[in-house]
Design a protein around this motif. Structure first.
Motif, PDB file in Angstrom:
ATOM      1  N   MET A 122       0.823  -1.210   0.000  1.00  0.00           N
ATOM      2  CA  MET A 122       0.000   0.000   0.000  1.00  0.00           C
ATOM      3  C   MET A 122       0.856   1.259   0.000  1.00  0.00           C
ATOM      4  O   MET A 122       0.603   2.209  -0.732  1.00  0.00           O
ATOM      5  CB  MET A 122      -0.911  -0.017   1.235  1.00  0.00           C
ATOM      6  N   LYS A 123       1.897   1.266   0.832  1.00  0.00           N
ATOM      7  CA  LYS A 123       2.809   2.415   0.884  1.00  0.00           C
ATOM      8  C   LYS A 123       3.483   2.633  -0.468  1.00  0.00           C
ATOM      9  O   LYS A 123       3.650   3.752  -0.924  1.00  0.00           O
ATOM     10  CB  LYS A 123       3.897   2.172   1.934  1.00  0.00           C
ATOM     11  N   ARG A 124       3.901   1.514  -1.059  1.00  0.00           N
ATOM     12  CA  ARG A 124       4.604   1.619  -2.339  1.00  0.00           C
ATOM     13  C   ARG A 124       3.707   2.242  -3.402  1.00  0.00           C
ATOM     14  O   ARG A 124       4.165   2.988  -4.249  1.00  0.00           O
ATOM     15  CB  ARG A 124       5.047   0.231  -2.809  1.00  0.00           C
ATOM     16  N   ILE A 125       2.415   1.899  -3.334  1.00  0.00           N
ATOM     17  CA  ILE A 125       1.504   2.374  -4.372  1.00  0.00           C
ATOM     18  C   ILE A 125       1.003   3.787  -4.093  1.00  0.00           C
ATOM     19  O   ILE A 125       1.101   4.673  -4.934  1.00  0.00           O
ATOM     20  CB  ILE A 125       0.282   1.428  -4.494  1.00  0.00           C
ATOM     21  N   THR A 126       0.497   3.997  -2.873  1.00  0.00           N
ATOM     22  CA  THR A 126      -0.153   5.282  -2.621  1.00  0.00           C
ATOM     23  C   THR A 126       0.861   6.412  -2.443  1.00  0.00           C
ATOM     24  O   THR A 126       0.507   7.577  -2.529  1.00  0.00           O
ATOM     25  CB  THR A 126      -1.077   5.227  -1.389  1.00  0.00           C
ATOM     26  N   GLY A 127       2.140   6.064  -2.202  1.00  0.00           N
ATOM     27  CA  GLY A 127       3.148   7.110  -2.064  1.00  0.00           C
ATOM     28  C   GLY A 127       3.819   7.454  -3.382  1.00  0.00           C
ATOM     29  O   GLY A 127       4.638   8.359  -3.463  1.00  0.00           O
ATOM     30  N   ARG A 128       3.452   6.730  -4.415  1.00  0.00           N
ATOM     31  CA  ARG A 128       4.153   6.894  -5.691  1.00  0.00           C
ATOM     32  C   ARG A 128       3.781   8.200  -6.380  1.00  0.00           C
ATOM     33  O   ARG A 128       2.618   8.495  -6.598  1.00  0.00           O
ATOM     34  CB  ARG A 128       3.803   5.709  -6.594  1.00  0.00           C
ATOM     35  N   VAL A 129       4.808   8.963  -6.718  1.00  0.00           N
ATOM     36  CA  VAL A 129       4.601  10.174  -7.520  1.00  0.00           C
ATOM     37  C   VAL A 129       5.619  10.151  -8.654  1.00  0.00           C
ATOM     38  O   VAL A 129       6.691   9.572  -8.517  1.00  0.00           O
ATOM     39  CB  VAL A 129       4.790  11.477  -6.685  1.00  0.00           C
ATOM     40  N   TYR A 138       9.214   8.629  -7.831  1.00  0.00           N
ATOM     41  CA  TYR A 138       9.594   8.781  -6.422  1.00  0.00           C
ATOM     42  C   TYR A 138       8.535   8.142  -5.540  1.00  0.00           C
ATOM     43  O   TYR A 138       7.460   7.769  -6.003  1.00  0.00           O
ATOM     44  CB  TYR A 138       9.702  10.263  -6.058  1.00  0.00           C
ATOM     45  N   ASN A 139       8.870   8.040  -4.236  1.00  0.00           N
ATOM     46  CA  ASN A 139       7.845   7.591  -3.296  1.00  0.00           C
ATOM     47  C   ASN A 139       7.897   8.451  -2.035  1.00  0.00           C
ATOM     48  O   ASN A 139       8.931   8.514  -1.366  1.00  0.00           O
ATOM     49  CB  ASN A 139       8.024   6.115  -2.938  1.00  0.00           C
ATOM     50  N   GLU A 140       6.783   9.081  -1.723  1.00  0.00           N
ATOM     51  CA  GLU A 140       6.723  10.009  -0.597  1.00  0.00           C
ATOM     52  C   GLU A 140       6.823   9.313   0.755  1.00  0.00           C
ATOM     53  O   GLU A 140       7.148   9.931   1.755  1.00  0.00           O
ATOM     54  CB  GLU A 140       5.392  10.783  -0.640  1.00  0.00           C
ATOM     55  N   PHE A 141       6.505   8.022   0.800  1.00  0.00           N
ATOM     56  CA  PHE A 141       6.492   7.290   2.073  1.00  0.00           C
ATOM     57  C   PHE A 141       7.736   6.447   2.318  1.00  0.00           C
ATOM     58  O   PHE A 141       7.888   5.855   3.368  1.00  0.00           O
ATOM     59  CB  PHE A 141       5.264   6.369   2.142  1.00  0.00           C
ATOM     60  N   ILE A 142       8.596   6.342   1.319  1.00  0.00           N
ATOM     61  CA  ILE A 142       9.771   5.480   1.472  1.00  0.00           C
ATOM     62  C   ILE A 142      11.029   6.350   1.456  1.00  0.00           C
ATOM     63  O   ILE A 142      11.302   7.059   0.478  1.00  0.00           O
ATOM     64  CB  ILE A 142       9.802   4.401   0.359  1.00  0.00           C
ATOM     65  N   GLU A 143      11.748   6.313   2.586  1.00  0.00           N
ATOM     66  CA  GLU A 143      12.841   7.245   2.846  1.00  0.00           C
ATOM     67  C   GLU A 143      13.803   7.373   1.658  1.00  0.00           C
ATOM     68  O   GLU A 143      14.073   8.478   1.190  1.00  0.00           O
ATOM     69  CB  GLU A 143      13.592   6.790   4.111  1.00  0.00           C
ATOM     70  N   GLU A 144      14.298   6.229   1.150  1.00  0.00           N
ATOM     71  CA  GLU A 144      15.336   6.306   0.109  1.00  0.00           C
ATOM     72  C   GLU A 144      14.782   6.695  -1.263  1.00  0.00           C
ATOM     73  O   GLU A 144      15.546   6.919  -2.192  1.00  0.00           O
ATOM     74  CB  GLU A 144      16.154   5.006   0.046  1.00  0.00           C
ATOM     75  N   SER A 199       9.924 -13.328   0.426  1.00  0.00           N
ATOM     76  CA  SER A 199       9.257 -12.104   0.856  1.00  0.00           C
ATOM     77  C   SER A 199      10.057 -10.903   0.388  1.00  0.00           C
ATOM     78  O   SER A 199      11.281 -10.880   0.463  1.00  0.00           O
ATOM     79  CB  SER A 199       9.151 -12.088   2.376  1.00  0.00           C
ATOM     80  N   ASN A 200       9.349  -9.922  -0.116  1.00  0.00           N
ATOM     81  CA  ASN A 200      10.025  -8.688  -0.523  1.00  0.00           C
ATOM     82  C   ASN A 200       9.555  -7.520   0.337  1.00  0.00           C
ATOM     83  O   ASN A 200       9.424  -6.404  -0.124  1.00  0.00           O
ATOM     84  CB  ASN A 200       9.767  -8.414  -2.011  1.00  0.00           C
ATOM     85  N   ASP A 201       9.310  -7.819   1.616  1.00  0.00           N
ATOM     86  CA  ASP A 201       8.878  -6.770   2.540  1.00  0.00           C
ATOM     87  C   ASP A 201      10.034  -5.913   3.020  1.00  0.00           C
ATOM     88  O   ASP A 201       9.907  -4.714   3.194  1.00  0.00           O
ATOM     89  CB  ASP A 201       8.219  -7.397   3.777  1.00  0.00           C
ATOM     90  N   VAL A 202      11.169  -6.554   3.271  1.00  0.00           N
ATOM     91  CA  VAL A 202      12.270  -5.848   3.927  1.00  0.00           C
ATOM     92  C   VAL A 202      13.130  -5.083   2.928  1.00  0.00           C
ATOM     93  O   VAL A 202      13.218  -3.860   2.984  1.00  0.00           O
ATOM     94  CB  VAL A 202      13.122  -6.833   4.762  1.00  0.00           C
ATOM     95  N   SER A 203      13.771  -5.803   2.011  1.00  0.00           N
ATOM     96  CA  SER A 203      14.580  -5.097   1.019  1.00  0.00           C
ATOM     97  C   SER A 203      14.735  -5.942  -0.222  1.00  0.00           C
ATOM     98  O   SER A 203      14.657  -7.172  -0.170  1.00  0.00           O
ATOM     99  CB  SER A 203      15.965  -4.760   1.577  1.00  0.00           C
ATOM    100  N   LYS A 204      14.963  -5.258  -1.335  1.00  0.00           N
ATOM    101  CA  LYS A 204      15.115  -5.980  -2.594  1.00  0.00           C
ATOM    102  C   LYS A 204      16.398  -6.803  -2.600  1.00  0.00           C
ATOM    103  O   LYS A 204      16.469  -7.855  -3.225  1.00  0.00           O
ATOM    104  CB  LYS A 204      15.051  -5.023  -3.787  1.00  0.00           C
ATOM    105  N   GLU A 205      17.414  -6.331  -1.873  1.00  0.00           N
ATOM    106  CA  GLU A 205      18.676  -7.072  -1.827  1.00  0.00           C
ATOM    107  C   GLU A 205      18.461  -8.436  -1.159  1.00  0.00           C
ATOM    108  O   GLU A 205      18.979  -9.453  -1.615  1.00  0.00           O
ATOM    109  CB  GLU A 205      19.742  -6.279  -1.053  1.00  0.00           C
ATOM    110  N   LEU A 206      17.692  -8.414  -0.087  1.00  0.00           N
ATOM    111  CA  LEU A 206      17.413  -9.653   0.637  1.00  0.00           C
ATOM    112  C   LEU A 206      16.589 -10.609  -0.229  1.00  0.00           C
ATOM    113  O   LEU A 206      16.857 -11.804  -0.300  1.00  0.00           O
ATOM    114  CB  LEU A 206      16.635  -9.313   1.916  1.00  0.00           C
ATOM    115  N   ALA A 207      15.578 -10.057  -0.888  1.00  0.00           N
ATOM    116  CA  ALA A 207      14.728 -10.868  -1.760  1.00  0.00           C
ATOM    117  C   ALA A 207      15.546 -11.457  -2.904  1.00  0.00           C
ATOM    118  O   ALA A 207      15.378 -12.619  -3.281  1.00  0.00           O
ATOM    119  CB  ALA A 207      13.583 -10.019  -2.308  1.00  0.00           C
ATOM    120  N   PHE A 208      16.450 -10.653  -3.429  1.00  0.00           N
ATOM    121  CA  PHE A 208      17.294 -11.109  -4.533  1.00  0.00           C
ATOM    122  C   PHE A 208      18.193 -12.268  -4.100  1.00  0.00           C
ATOM    123  O   PHE A 208      18.392 -13.222  -4.843  1.00  0.00           O
ATOM    124  CB  PHE A 208      18.140  -9.937  -5.056  1.00  0.00           C
ATOM    125  N   LYS A 209      18.717 -12.174  -2.885  1.00  0.00           N
ATOM    126  CA  LYS A 209      19.548 -13.259  -2.344  1.00  0.00           C
ATOM    127  C   LYS A 209      18.748 -14.552  -2.280  1.00  0.00           C
ATOM    128  O   LYS A 209      19.254 -15.632  -2.605  1.00  0.00           O
ATOM    129  CB  LYS A 209      20.029 -12.891  -0.939  1.00  0.00           C
TER     130      LYS A 209
END
Ligand SMILES: [Zn+2]
Length: 219
Positions: A122-129, A138-144, A199-209
């Motif tokens: 939800m954050k990924r979608i609704t914060g997307r600009v 960009y994403n308004e809700f995700i720090e990086e 799971s891709n909740d935490v980070s893409k690097e972890l999911a990729f591993k």
């Protein structure tokens, strides 16, 4: 290398993970959307017919999609595997696809379910600009992923815009519909012993591993 079938709810980050695999393992990325667009752009009698069907909103038949896919994976760039995105969506498609692979002497590879919690998605979608001018996202809700100045493009200074269908209600429906409609497919691959859940909740690097472990034969 093996082929990968991705199953992922909206905003699970499948696109990013696909690109990471493409880059490291040089597997071509095949999406049925792209196949259809390419087919329509080609200069054949079939293209014209297909174009009419798509414009009139008719659902493109499984047979057409499977034919396009068959031709695509016969290309030598798919000999070492490929990433399949957006297909199959139904048990019928999955079974037809397996039959086709058998005829071509190819194997299914691994099926990876990219899990994501509804909150994170939800954050990924609704914060997307995005920037209407240079297309930066960009994403308004995700720090990086925040723009340096809220509402303004880092790259070109344009005012950022939000897509009208990126609101909470629309997303809830999309997410729930996806989860429900995909259940039988997930079960199908589970029964074949081909399903891996990451799971891709935490980070893409972890999911990729996790994906790399699967591709290297682990679980
Ligand atoms: Zn811009």
């Amino acid at each position: 290398m093996k082929s990968i079938i991705f199953i992922a709810p909206p905003a699970a980050g499948k696109g990013t993970l696909s690109r990471m695999i493409e880059e490291k393992y040089h597997l071509p990325h095949i999406s049925t959307g792209d196949l259809l667009r390419d087919a329509v752009a080609s200069d054949t009698p079939q293209a014209k017919e297909l174009k009419q069907q798509m414009e009139s909103g008719v659902l493109i038949s499984d047979e057409i999609i499977l034919n396009l896919l068959t031709e695509r994976i016969k290309n030598s760039d798919c000999d070492n595997g490929y990433i399949l995105d957006g297909f199959p969506r139904t048990i019928k498609q999955a079974e037809d696809y397996e039959k086709m692979l058998k005829e071509l002497g190819k194997t299914l590879g691994e099926v990876i379910y990219v899990g994501v919690s509804k909150d994170v998605a939800m954050k990924r979608i609704t914060g997307r600009v995005s920037c209407p001018k240079c297309k930066a996202v960009y994403n308004e809700f995700i720090e990086e992923s925040k723009p340096k100045v809220p509402g303004v493009c880092d790259r070109c200074g344009s005012i950022l815009v939000k897509r009208s269908d990126d609101n909470e209600e629309t997303f809830q429906v999309r997410f729930d519909t996806y989860m429900k409609s995909t259940e039988p497919l997930i079960q199908h691959y589970e029964e074949l012993g081909k399903l891996h859940r990451i799971s891709n909740d935490v980070s893409k690097e972890l999911a990729f591993k996790e994906i790399e472990t699967i591709l290297n034969g682990g679980n």
